[in-house]
Design an enzyme around this catalytic site. Structure first.
Site, short mmCIF file in Angstrom:
data_model
loop_
_atom_site.label_atom_id
_atom_site.label_comp_id
_atom_site.label_asym_id
_atom_site.label_seq_id
_atom_site.Cartn_x
_atom_site.Cartn_y
_atom_site.Cartn_z
N ASP A 208 -6.00 1.84 16.68
CA ASP A 208 -5.82 2.97 15.08
C ASP A 208 -4.26 3.55 15.74
O ASP A 208 -4.08 3.71 16.70
CB ASP A 208 -7.17 4.39 15.57
CG ASP A 208 -6.62 4.94 13.82
OD1 ASP A 208 -7.78 4.59 12.72
OD2 ASP A 208 -5.10 5.78 13.74
N ASN A 216 3.89 6.76 6.33
CA ASN A 216 3.79 6.25 4.94
C ASN A 216 4.30 7.30 4.21
O ASN A 216 5.21 7.32 3.56
CB ASN A 216 2.19 6.63 5.08
CG ASN A 216 1.63 4.95 4.54
OD1 ASN A 216 2.25 4.09 4.36
ND2 ASN A 216 0.47 5.23 4.74
N HIS A 221 4.59 3.97 0.68
CA HIS A 221 3.63 2.94 0.90
C HIS A 221 3.65 1.33 1.74
O HIS A 221 3.04 0.65 1.88
CB HIS A 221 3.06 2.97 0.62
CG HIS A 221 1.48 2.86 0.35
ND1 HIS A 221 0.79 3.47 1.03
CD2 HIS A 221 0.55 1.81 -0.65
CE1 HIS A 221 -1.09 3.39 0.98
NE2 HIS A 221 -0.41 1.86 0.41
N ASP A 225 2.67 -0.69 4.99
CA ASP A 225 2.57 -2.74 4.36
C ASP A 225 2.88 -3.10 5.69
O ASP A 225 2.23 -3.57 6.47
CB ASP A 225 2.09 -3.35 3.14
CG ASP A 225 1.12 -1.76 2.67
OD1 ASP A 225 -0.21 -1.24 2.75
OD2 ASP A 225 1.43 -2.34 0.95
N GLU A 252 -5.90 1.23 8.68
CA GLU A 252 -4.87 0.98 9.91
C GLU A 252 -5.54 1.08 11.21
O GLU A 252 -5.08 1.48 12.34
CB GLU A 252 -3.64 2.71 10.21
CG GLU A 252 -4.48 3.79 10.32
CD GLU A 252 -4.88 4.81 9.78
OE1 GLU A 252 -5.61 3.87 8.95
OE2 GLU A 252 -5.27 5.70 10.02
#
Ligand SMILES: Nc1nc2c(ncn2[C@@H]2O[C@H](COP(=O)(O)OP(=O)(O)OP(=O)(O)O)[C@@H](O)[C@H]2O)c(=O)[nH]1
Length: 345
Positions: A208, A216, A221, A225, A252
């Site tokens: 993770d 973010n 965002h 990504d 994630e």
């Protein structure tokens, strides 16, 4: 043919001329000839190509002139069944010829799709619809229509291609291109059952990204990504055996299934994952623990007993991942030494 008359083979006479000749004939015969001319004109103006084969001699007694427009071979060049067979794609030939012959012998109307050779060396998809004409219980002739179905075949092929693409996509995570949760579930089931049968260890690593919410918030965002894609790409280099399996677990989080891998090897791979992400040097200005993106990992190894469920094992690995977060992040936590038979690696 089914219309109750026999078309003259390869006749090219125009109906008007035929009418002049017929003016001297007796009425009944003239009417029949007129009908015949009308039917012939109708048949030869359709896109379907009519034909007739005499069963005894296996020769064409008729084939519509449209055949030349479609395939390039002249009407006159269709002499016997051999011409039909020779002008068929070699891959279709055996099946289609055997099928048509056996159906005809049994007196069964049938249809067959095949690729017909054109005079310039190409192929056109044809559907042949065949009616078996019988007399006194004997096959007398075959009559039929050839249809150009190449456009339909193209559409079918495209549809098949789309179905295949859809199948691939349905197992792929849209953002990272890795396997998705659906494929993970199937693969986990398979590997779990395989480990149960073989008694060989299965290792699992959950991973993770640390402080990804802050990432973010800071980079947006779309930046988030991009980060997920970079991490996914890096992780593809972590394990290289053919059955090693990497998937996006969700958000994630990523997961690695490592069949026939003991805990020592799994720990090494977990450490490799951590270092691979570091090597990417993805800036993370809002991380309290590092100026670069880091990951936390939980890992474990199991030889599953028959009673144990894969999801329970994954749940335990998830707790280890949580422990890695609690213990400061940017680290891997593995299960303590075996607590029971299911945990033995
Ligand atoms: N950009 C992007 N963000 C995602 C995606 N999926 C999940 N996230 C975000 O990932 C973040 C995960 O946040 P948390 O679960 O709080 O975890 P964290 O901030 O990484 O904190 P720790 O895991 O405790 O280190 C959330 O902000 C989600 O919106 C995605 O596909 N794209």
């Amino acid at each position: 043919m089914a219309l109750g008359y026999r078309l003259r083979a390869h006749s090219g006479r125009p109906p008007v001329e035929q009418c002049e000749v017929m003016s001297t004939m007796p009425n009944a015969r003239r009417e029949m000839e007129t009908d015949s001319a009308v039917y012939k004109t109708l048949l030869e103006s359709t896109r379907a190509i009519p034909w007739k084969i005499d069963w005894k001699t296996m020769t064409f007694s008729y084939i519509g002139p449209q055949i030349e427009t479609l395939l390039g071979w002249t009407q006159e060049s269709w002499v016997g069944v051999d011409d039909w067979v020779a002008r068929m794609h070699p891959e279709d030939r055996d099946y289609v010829v055997n099928f048509c012959v056996s159906q005809s012998q049994s007196g069964i109307d049938h249809e067959a799709d095949y690729r017909a050779l054109t005079a310039d060396g190409g192929y056109v998809w044809i559907r042949d619809v065949v009616h078996v004409v019988r007399k006194d219980d004997e096959v007398e002739a075959l009559v039929g229509f050839m249809f150009d179905i190449s456009e339909r075949k193209k559409a079918e092929d495209r549809l098949l291609q789309l179905q295949k693409e859809l199948e691939v996509l349905s197992f792929q995570d849209g953002l990272t291109g890795l396997a998705n949760r659906r494929l993970l579930d199937q693969t986990l089931d398979c590997e779990w059952a395989s480990a149960q049968r073989s008694g060989l260890p299965l290792s699992v690593i959950l991973l993770d990204i640390d402080y990804f919410k802050q990432y973010n918030d800071h980079y947006g965002h779309i930046g988030g990504d991009d980060c997920l894609r970079a991490v996914a790409q890096a992780l593809t280099q972590a394990a290289n055996r053919p059955r090693d399996f990497l998937a996006r677990f969700g958000g994630e989080e990523f997961i690695l299934l490592l069949p026939e891998t003991d805990e020592v090897a799994a720990r090494q791979i977990a450490e490799r994952c951590r270092l691979l992400i570091r090597t990417c040097r993805i800036p993370h200005e809002r991380s309290p623990i590092s100026p670069l993106v880091t990951v936390s990992l939980g890992g474990g190894t199991v030889v599953p007993c028959s009673a144990e469920l894969a999801l329970d094992f994954i749940g335990r690995i998830d707790q280890l991942l949580y422990r890695a977060k609690q213990n400061g992040r940017d680290r891997a936590e593995f299960a303590e030494p075996p607590a029971g038979p299911a945990d033995q690696a």
